[in-house]
Design a protein around this motif. Structure first.
Motif, PDB file in Angstrom:
ATOM      1  N   HIS B  16       0.786  -1.236   0.000  1.00 49.33           N
ATOM      2  CA  HIS B  16       0.000   0.000   0.000  1.00 49.33           C
ATOM      3  C   HIS B  16       0.814   1.280   0.000  1.00 49.33           C
ATOM      4  CE1 HIS B  16      -2.616  -3.094   1.969  1.00 49.33           C
ATOM      5  NE2 HIS B  16      -3.347  -2.733   0.938  1.00 49.33           N
ATOM      6  N   ARG B  17       2.093   1.166   0.395  1.00 51.45           N
ATOM      7  CA  ARG B  17       2.825   2.415   0.568  1.00 51.45           C
ATOM      8  C   ARG B  17       3.520   2.850  -0.704  1.00 51.45           C
ATOM      9  NH1 ARG B  17       6.501   3.136   5.359  1.00 51.45           N
ATOM     10  NH2 ARG B  17       6.785   5.064   4.204  1.00 51.45           N
ATOM     11  N   ARG B  18       3.979   4.106  -0.674  1.00 49.54           N
ATOM     12  CA  ARG B  18       4.662   4.669  -1.827  1.00 49.54           C
ATOM     13  C   ARG B  18       6.041   5.148  -1.424  1.00 49.54           C
ATOM     14  NH1 ARG B  18       1.166   6.524  -5.997  1.00 49.54           N
ATOM     15  NH2 ARG B  18      -0.931   5.779  -5.621  1.00 49.54           N
ATOM     16  N   VAL B  19       6.871   5.375  -2.437  1.00 46.36           N
ATOM     17  CA  VAL B  19       8.176   5.963  -2.184  1.00 46.36           C
ATOM     18  C   VAL B  19       7.981   7.385  -1.679  1.00 46.36           C
ATOM     19  CG1 VAL B  19      10.283   6.792  -3.318  1.00 46.36           C
ATOM     20  CG2 VAL B  19       9.328   4.564  -3.945  1.00 46.36           C
ATOM     21  N   ASP B  20       8.694   7.727  -0.591  1.00 46.96           N
ATOM     22  CA  ASP B  20       8.666   9.122  -0.165  1.00 46.96           C
ATOM     23  C   ASP B  20      10.105   9.593   0.046  1.00 46.96           C
ATOM     24  OD1 ASP B  20       7.556   7.728   2.827  1.00 46.96           O
ATOM     25  OD2 ASP B  20       9.516   8.708   2.640  1.00 46.96           O
ATOM     26  N   MET B  21      10.261  10.877   0.337  1.00 53.27           N
ATOM     27  CA  MET B  21      11.612  11.457   0.376  1.00 53.27           C
ATOM     28  C   MET B  21      12.510  10.777   1.405  1.00 53.27           C
ATOM     29  SD  MET B  21      11.385  13.507  -2.100  1.00 53.27           S
ATOM     30  CE  MET B  21      13.057  14.127  -1.999  1.00 53.27           C
ATOM     31  N   SER B  22      11.918  10.209   2.452  1.00 50.93           N
ATOM     32  CA  SER B  22      12.752   9.588   3.480  1.00 50.93           C
ATOM     33  C   SER B  22      13.491   8.371   2.939  1.00 50.93           C
ATOM     34  CB  SER B  22      11.902   9.185   4.691  1.00 50.93           C
ATOM     35  OG  SER B  22      11.086   8.074   4.350  1.00 50.93           O
ATOM     36  N   HIS B  23      12.969   7.774   1.879  1.00 50.70           N
ATOM     37  CA  HIS B  23      13.627   6.589   1.323  1.00 50.70           C
ATOM     38  C   HIS B  23      14.932   6.929   0.631  1.00 50.70           C
ATOM     39  CE1 HIS B  23       9.389   4.802   1.383  1.00 50.70           C
ATOM     40  NE2 HIS B  23      10.103   4.087   2.225  1.00 50.70           N
ATOM     41  N   GLY B  24      15.144   8.203   0.373  1.00 52.69           N
ATOM     42  CA  GLY B  24      16.373   8.580  -0.325  1.00 52.69           C
ATOM     43  C   GLY B  24      17.358   9.293   0.573  1.00 52.69           C
ATOM     44  N   SER B  25      16.992   9.445   1.845  1.00 55.86           N
ATOM     45  CA  SER B  25      17.821  10.289   2.700  1.00 55.86           C
ATOM     46  C   SER B  25      19.042   9.577   3.246  1.00 55.86           C
ATOM     47  CB  SER B  25      16.968  10.801   3.872  1.00 55.86           C
ATOM     48  OG  SER B  25      16.564   9.684   4.638  1.00 55.86           O
ATOM     49  N   GLY B  26      19.109   8.279   3.096  1.00 57.93           N
ATOM     50  CA  GLY B  26      20.270   7.548   3.625  1.00 57.93           C
ATOM     51  C   GLY B  26      20.072   7.073   5.050  1.00 57.93           C
ATOM     52  N   GLY B  27      18.936   7.382   5.612  1.00 57.82           N
ATOM     53  CA  GLY B  27      18.681   7.003   7.012  1.00 57.82           C
ATOM     54  C   GLY B  27      18.023   5.638   7.115  1.00 57.82           C
ATOM     55  N   ARG B  28      17.315   5.453   8.194  1.00 55.94           N
ATOM     56  CA  ARG B  28      16.725   4.153   8.488  1.00 55.94           C
ATOM     57  C   ARG B  28      15.750   3.708   7.395  1.00 55.94           C
ATOM     58  NH1 ARG B  28      15.508   4.737  14.093  1.00 55.94           N
ATOM     59  NH2 ARG B  28      17.597   4.064  14.638  1.00 55.94           N
ATOM     60  N   ALA B  29      14.951   4.640   6.932  1.00 56.42           N
ATOM     61  CA  ALA B  29      13.956   4.288   5.912  1.00 56.42           C
ATOM     62  C   ALA B  29      14.637   3.821   4.631  1.00 56.42           C
ATOM     63  CB  ALA B  29      13.047   5.481   5.635  1.00 56.42           C
ATOM     64  N   SER B  30      15.717   4.520   4.256  1.00 59.82           N
ATOM     65  CA  SER B  30      16.488   4.105   3.079  1.00 59.82           C
ATOM     66  C   SER B  30      16.989   2.700   3.255  1.00 59.82           C
ATOM     67  CB  SER B  30      17.732   4.976   2.902  1.00 59.82           C
ATOM     68  OG  SER B  30      17.415   6.252   2.481  1.00 59.82           O
ATOM     69  N   ALA B  31      17.603   2.468   4.420  1.00 62.95           N
ATOM     70  CA  ALA B  31      18.209   1.167   4.674  1.00 62.95           C
ATOM     71  C   ALA B  31      17.169   0.066   4.599  1.00 62.95           C
ATOM     72  CB  ALA B  31      18.901   1.184   6.032  1.00 62.95           C
ATOM     73  N   GLN B  32      16.018   0.333   5.170  1.00 58.52           N
ATOM     74  CA  GLN B  32      14.963  -0.683   5.169  1.00 58.52           C
ATOM     75  C   GLN B  32      14.493  -0.983   3.757  1.00 58.52           C
ATOM     76  OE1 GLN B  32      11.304   0.294   7.185  1.00 58.52           O
ATOM     77  NE2 GLN B  32      10.867  -1.843   7.606  1.00 58.52           N
ATOM     78  N   LEU B  33      14.355   0.066   2.961  1.00 59.95           N
ATOM     79  CA  LEU B  33      13.925  -0.122   1.572  1.00 59.95           C
ATOM     80  C   LEU B  33      14.938  -0.977   0.825  1.00 59.95           C
ATOM     81  CD1 LEU B  33      11.795   0.816  -0.618  1.00 59.95           C
ATOM     82  CD2 LEU B  33      13.517   2.471  -1.306  1.00 59.95           C
ATOM     83  N   ILE B  34      16.198  -0.627   1.001  1.00 60.13           N
ATOM     84  CA  ILE B  34      17.249  -1.353   0.284  1.00 60.13           C
ATOM     85  C   ILE B  34      17.274  -2.815   0.700  1.00 60.13           C
ATOM     86  CG2 ILE B  34      19.748  -1.594   0.050  1.00 60.13           C
ATOM     87  CD1 ILE B  34      19.765   1.577   0.252  1.00 60.13           C
ATOM     88  N   GLU B  35      17.194  -3.040   2.010  1.00 56.98           N
ATOM     89  CA  GLU B  35      17.275  -4.417   2.479  1.00 56.98           C
ATOM     90  C   GLU B  35      16.059  -5.222   2.046  1.00 56.98           C
ATOM     91  OE1 GLU B  35      18.652  -5.442   6.579  1.00 56.98           O
ATOM     92  OE2 GLU B  35      16.704  -6.446   6.609  1.00 56.98           O
ATOM     93  N   THR B  36      14.885  -4.626   2.218  1.00 55.88           N
ATOM     94  CA  THR B  36      13.643  -5.359   1.960  1.00 55.88           C
ATOM     95  C   THR B  36      13.407  -5.599   0.474  1.00 55.88           C
ATOM     96  OG1 THR B  36      12.729  -4.124   3.816  1.00 55.88           O
ATOM     97  CG2 THR B  36      11.186  -5.444   2.517  1.00 55.88           C
ATOM     98  N   VAL B  37      13.681  -4.586  -0.324  1.00 57.99           N
ATOM     99  CA  VAL B  37      13.336  -4.695  -1.741  1.00 57.99           C
ATOM    100  C   VAL B  37      14.541  -5.138  -2.571  1.00 57.99           C
ATOM    101  CG1 VAL B  37      12.537  -3.436  -3.767  1.00 57.99           C
ATOM    102  CG2 VAL B  37      11.510  -2.978  -1.544  1.00 57.99           C
ATOM    103  N   GLU B 114       9.195  10.356  -5.950  1.00 59.88           N
ATOM    104  CA  GLU B 114       8.305  10.389  -4.785  1.00 59.88           C
ATOM    105  C   GLU B 114       6.885  10.061  -5.247  1.00 59.88           C
ATOM    106  OE1 GLU B 114       7.772  14.345  -3.411  1.00 59.88           O
ATOM    107  OE2 GLU B 114       7.144  13.754  -1.397  1.00 59.88           O
ATOM    108  N   GLY B 115       6.246   9.086  -4.594  1.00 63.48           N
ATOM    109  CA  GLY B 115       4.887   8.723  -4.991  1.00 63.48           C
ATOM    110  C   GLY B 115       4.802   7.423  -5.766  1.00 63.48           C
ATOM    111  N   LEU B 116       5.929   6.893  -6.205  1.00 60.11           N
ATOM    112  CA  LEU B 116       5.916   5.605  -6.912  1.00 60.11           C
ATOM    113  C   LEU B 116       5.413   4.524  -5.951  1.00 60.11           C
ATOM    114  CD1 LEU B 116       6.866   3.889  -9.442  1.00 60.11           C
ATOM    115  CD2 LEU B 116       8.962   3.493  -8.146  1.00 60.11           C
TER     116      LEU B 116
END
Lengths: 73, 351, 374
Positions: B16-37, B114-116
Motif C-alpha cells: 500500500h505504501r509509496r516511495v517518499d523522500m525519506s527513502h532517499g535520505s540515507g537514514g533508516r527508511a532508506s536502509a529498510q527499503l534497500i534491504e527489503t526490496v 516520490e509517490g511511486l
C-alpha cells in the motif's frame, strides 16, 4: 493522399463506433461518416474514421487487371 | 550501502505504501527499503557483504575486461513482454554481448520518484532479479536516490555492466568490408510497437510483445562457430536503419539490403501500417545484426537459426564499396531506394 | 494484410513496369504530376521512380497539407499553446514543422506548453471531456480526406454541449490547388495528372471533370498502393498517346463517381469556403480554404481567441519550393537542398513533411544524385 488503410469491421459498437482489425491489430473507430456498415465489411480508415466502404468485387477486378496488363509484355 | 539493522520497528508495507523522500535520505527508511526490496531480490555474495562497492576478480590471461553502461527511461514502466527492470538488465547484458564479451556483473542505480507505489517498485526489482538470474549475471552494487514528485517518470534505472572477452574476439563497428554478408537475428519492430500500443492516444488492442531478451548466449554460440564475425550490434533506438547507417559510417562502406529478406511479423507490419511508421526505424531489444566474411555466412546462419532467440534469422544484405556510405534497399517491388538515418523522431503520420 | 499485400506484389510490379516501358514512345517526353503527397511518398518509398523509363518524368504536386500549411498558421497554434495555456492537440505530422523564431509545436512543448499528439480528432474531444476546466484546441489540417472527421467532431462537441473545445481550422481544397498549378504563369507543360486516392473516396471522381474539360488534361485517380500507381501511370500514358483527356478511375474499389455523400453533407453543414487562403509555396489562392460557419462559431478557435491574428511569414529567399511545386525545378536543383535544408532542419515547405518532394527525395532517393552509384 492521406494515409488510410483498408480494415475489417469485426464488431459494431454503440455511439456510431466500430472495432476494426488489420491482421490482428484492433482499434475502435468512428462510423459517423459512413452508412450501412456491417460486420464483415472492409472500410477505408483515416485518422480514426471510416471514410468509405471497400468494394471487394472491384478490388478483385483491379487485381485481375494488373495480372492481365502484365501478360502483354 | 551501509550496514543495515535486520529488525525494524515496523515492516515495510509494500502493498500500500509509496516511495517518499525519506527513502532517499540515507537514514533508516532508506536502509529498510534497500534491504527489503533490493538486497532481498538481488541477493548474492557481494551484496551480502553490505559494502559500498564490490571487489571483482581480474580477467584471466588471454581475456580482456569490457565495460558498458545504459540508462533506462522507458515509459510506460510496464509493457507487454517486459518492464523497465528486465529491459535494464537485457540492455547492458546485450551491450557487453555485442563486444563479444561474457557479461558477469552489473551495477544498478535507481532514481525513484516520490509517490511511486512500492508494489510497482517490487515488481520491477523482481523482474530485474529474474532477468539477471536467467542471464547468469549478478547485480553486485547499486544506489538509490529519490526525487520530488513531478521530477521523474516513476523510476529511471542506470545499469553498468562488466564482462570478459576472449582476446581473439573483437567485433567492432569499423571492421565491415566490401563483400561481407549482413545477417539479422529475427523480426524487427516488436519492442517499439509494444511500447506504442500502450501510449495514450495511440492505443490498439493487440498481442504485440516486446522482444526484450539477453543475447549473450546466442553470441557465444555464434562466436563458437569460428566464423569471422566483423561487427555485432543490436538495433535499439532508431531501429535497424539507424544501426546500419552507424556501421556504414564507422566502417566507411555502403550497404545493399533486401526488403523481402527482412523479417517483420504480420502484427507489427499491420500496427506500423496503422500509424504510418516504418518498421526499419522502430526499436528492438532482443535482436542483433552480425556482419561476417562472406564465406562464413552459411555456417553462421545455421548456428543462429538453431538458437531459440534467432530462429528466424536471415541474411539481409551485403556490404559494398561506397564513399558516401549510403545504405540502399531493394524494395519488394523490385525498385531501389535509400534507407537514410532517422530524421528527428519517427512520429505517426496522417498523410 | 488483405487489400494491401496483393497490391504490392513484386512480380506484378515488374510486369506493369514493363508494360509502361512498352507504352512510351521513345521520342516523346512525358511529364506527369502526382498531386497527392502520399503518392509522392509511395513513389519514392517503393523505389518506383527508378522503375519508370527515363522519358517518363514525375512532377511532385502540392497535395501535402503539412507542406502547404503557412508558417503563420503554425505560429497561431504555438501562440495558443504558449500564451493561452490551452491543451493543443495536433496530428503527429505538424509537431516538428518549424515556425517563426526557431519555434515549433514540439519546442513549445519543451518550453512547458501542453501540446499533445493525437491520432484522431476523437482523441481531442476525449481530452476536452476529461479536462473540463481547461480549453482544448484541435489543430486541424488536411485536404478533403481529413475534413469530414473535423466536421464530425464539431457536431459531436455541439451535441455534447462542450464549452471548452474549439478547432483551429486549416482545411484546404484539392481542385483550386490543381487549377492554380495548371494556370500558374511560366509553368512547364504537364501531360497528365495522377489524382489523389483518399481525397477522391470522399469527393468522388465526378468533380475532376471540370479540370479535364477546362485544361484538356487527362486525370487518372490512383489507389494508394504501388501497383495502383503503376497502373494509373500506364493508363495516363495511354490517354496521352491516344490524345484523350478523360477522368479515369483506377481506384474503383474505394472511389465512386459521387463519392461519400454523407461526409460531403457534413462538411457542407459545418464549413464554408474562405475568400482566399495562403498556401505555402503557392501564394494566396482564392476560394481554396475552409473556415467554420457562424452557426458553429463557438467551436472556432479563431472566434474564441480573437487576439489571434494571422501574420504572413515569407519563406527563405533561397528556397525553391514554389518552382518545385510547379514542376520547373527538381529538389536537387535547389542550392540549399541537402546542405542547409534537410529534414532535420527544413527551410521550405517541400522538406517539412516526409511527403514533400524534397523530403521524399532526400530520404529515399538522393543516393542517385552521386556519381558512380550501382
Amino acid at each position: 493522399m492521406c494515409l488510410a488503410i483498408p480494415a475489417l469491421v469485426v464488431e459494431l459498437l454503440p455511439d456510431d463506433m466500430a472495432r476494426i482489425e488489420l491482421d490482428g491489430v484492433r482499434k475502435e473507430i468512428s462510423l459517423s461518416l459512413v452508412e450501412g456498415t456491417k460486420v464483415g465489411d472492409y472500410v477505408i480508415v483515416h485518422v480514426g474514421y471510416a471514410l468509405q466502404l471497400l468494394d471487394p468485387e472491384e478490388a478483385a477486378l483491379t487485381l485481375a487487371l494488373f495480372a492481365e496488363l502484365g501478360k502483354q509484355t | 550501502m551501509s550496514k543495515t539493522k535486520s529488525v525494524y520497528v515496523r515492516r515495510l508495507d509494500l502493498k500500500h505504501r509509496r516511495v517518499d523522500m525519506s527513502h532517499g535520505s540515507g537514514g533508516r527508511a532508506s536502509a529498510q527499503l534497500i534491504e527489503t526490496v533490493f538486497a532481498a531480490a538481488f541477493d548474492n555474495e557481494y551484496l551480502r557483504q553490505g559494502n559500498d562497492g564490490a571487489v571483482l576478480p581480474l580477467p584471466p590471461a588471454e581475456s580482456r575486461l569490457v565495460m558498458s553502461t545504459d540508462g533506462h527511461v522507458v515509459s510506460p514502466l510496464f509493457f507487454p513482454g517486459g518492464d523497465i527492470g528486465s529491459l535494464s538488465v537485457h540492455g547492458t547484458v546485450n551491450d557487453l554481448a555485442m563486444m563479444g564479451a561474457k557479461p558477469l556483473w552489473l551495477s544498478a542505480s535507481f532514481i525513484l520518484e516520490e509517490g511511486l507505489p512500492l508494489a510497482d517498485l517490487q515488481r520491477i526489482v523482481s523482474s530485474m532479479a529474474q532477468a539477471a538470474q536467467t542471464a547468469g549475471v549478478a547485480i553486485v552494487t547499486g544506489d538509490t536516490k529519490v526525487v520530488e514528485r513531478g521530477k521523474g517518470d516513476g523510476v529511471y534505472i542506470s545499469t553498468t555492466g562488466v564482462g570478459y572477452v576472449a582476446a581473439q574476439h573483437s567485433p567492432s563497428g569499423d571492421r565491415a568490408r566490401a563483400g561481407d554478408t549482413i545477417l539479422l537475428s529475427g523480426s524487427i519492430g516488436d519492442h517499439g510497437m509494444a511500447i506504442m500500443s500502450q501510449r495514450e492516444g495511440l492505443q490498439f488492442e493487440s498481442a504485440i510483445e516486446s522482444d526484450s531478451a539477453a543475447l549473450h548466449e546466442l553470441v557465444q554460440t555464434m562466436l563458437a562457430t569460428g566464423a569471422d564475425i566483423r561487427v555485432l550490434r543490436d538495433p535499439t533506438r532508431g531501429g535497424l536503419a539507424t544501426t546500419l547507417n552507424e556501421i556504414a559510417r564507422q566502417s566507411a562502406v555502403g550497404m545493399v539490403i533486401d526488403e523481402d529478406a527482412i523479417p517483420v511479423t504480420k502484427l507489427v507490419a499491420a500496427a506500423c501500417e496503422f500509424l504510418g511508421l516504418d518498421p526499419l526505424y522502430v526499436a528492438n531489444e532482443g535482436k542483433l545484426i552480425a556482419i561476417c566474411a562472406r564465406g562464413d555466412a552459411a555456417k553462421l546462419l545455421a548456428a543462429m537459426r538453431a538458437h531459440p532467440l534467432a530462429h528466424s534469422a536471415a541474411v539481409i544484405g551485403t556490404v559494398i564499396e561506397d564513399d558516401s556510405c549510403f545504405v540502399q534497399m531493394k524494395t519488394k517491388l523490385g525498385g531501389r531506394r535509400m534507407v537514410d538515418w532517422l530524421n528527428g523522431d519517427q512520429l505517426p503520420r496522417i498523410c | 494484410m488483405k487489400y494491401v499485400d496483393e497490391f504490392r506484389a513484386g512480380d506484378l510490379a515488374k510486369n506493369l513496369a514493363a508494360s509502361i516501358a512498352l507504352e512510351t514512345q521513345p521520342e516523346r517526353t512525358y511529364r506527369l504530376m502526382e498531386f497527392c503527397g502520399g503518392h509522392t511518398h509511395a513513389l519514392s518509398r517503393y523505389g518506383l521512380l527508378g522503375m519508370l523509363p527515363a522519358n517518363v518524368q514525375m512532377i511532385h504536386g502540392p497535395g501535402c497539407p503539412v507542406c502547404v500549411l503557412p508558417i503563420g498558421r503554425v505560429d497561431l497554434a504555438i501562440r495558443l499553446a504558449l500564451e493561452h495555456d490551452v491543451i493543443l492537440c495536433s496530428y503527429g505530422d505538424c509537431l516538428r514543422v518549424p515556425a517563426s523564431e526557431q519555434m515549433s509545436l514540439l519546442k513549445a512543448k519543451a518550453r512547458g506548453a501542453d501540446v499533445r499528439m493525437v491520432y484522431s480528432a476523437l482523441d481531442a474531444i476525449k481530452i476536452a471531456t476529461q479536462n473540463p476546466t481547461r480549453q482544448v484546441v484541435f489543430f486541424a489540417i488536411g485536404f478533403e480526406t481529413t475534413t469530414p472527421p473535423s466536421a464530425s467532431v464539431i457536431k459531436q462537441a455541439q451535441t455534447a454541449g462542450l464549452k471548452n473545445f474549439s478547432v483551429l481550422c486549416n482545411h484546404v481544397l484539392t481542385l483550386p490547388a490543381m487549377e492554380a498549378i495548371l494556370t500558374q504563369p511560366g509553368g512547364v507543360p504537364l501531360q497528365g495528372l495522377v489524382g489523389p486516392a483518399h481525397v477522391s473516396t470522399v469527393i468522388g471522381s465526378q468533380p475532376y471533370q471540370s479540370i479535364t474539360t477546362r485544361f484538356r488534361m487527362p486525370i487518372v485517380i490512383s489507389g494508394f498502393e504501388p501497383l495502383d500507381l503503376l497502373q494509373a501511370i500506364l493508363m495516363l500514358l495511354r490517354q496521352v498517346n491516344e490524345g484523350r483527356a478523360e477522368v479515369e478511375n483506377e481506384f474503383t474499389r474505394a472511389v465512386t463517381p459521387q463519392g461519400n455523400r454523407k461526409a460531403q453533407a457534413l462538411v457542407e453543414e459545418v464549413f464554408e469556403i474562405r475568400d482566399s487562403f495562403e498556401w505555402r509555396g503557392l501564394g494566396s489562392l482564392p476560394v481554396s480554404g475552409l473556415k467554420i460557419r457562424a452557426a458553429f462559431a463557438e467551436f472556432d478557435a479563431e472566434q474564441r481567441f480573437p487576439d489571434l491574428v494571422y501574420c504572413n511569414v515569407s519563406d527563405h529567399k533561397a528556397c525553391e519550393c514554389g518552382a518545385i511545386l510547379r514542376g520547373e525545378k527538381r529538389p536537387q536543383d535547389c542550392k540549399i537542398f541537402g546542405t542547409v535544408c534537410t529534414p532535420d532542419n527544413p527551410v521550405g515547405s517541400c522538406m517539412v513533411s516526409s511527403e514533400g518532394a524534397c523530403a521524399a527525395h532526400y530520404t529515399y532517393g538522393r543516393f542517385t544524385d552521386s556519381k558512380g552509384m550501382p
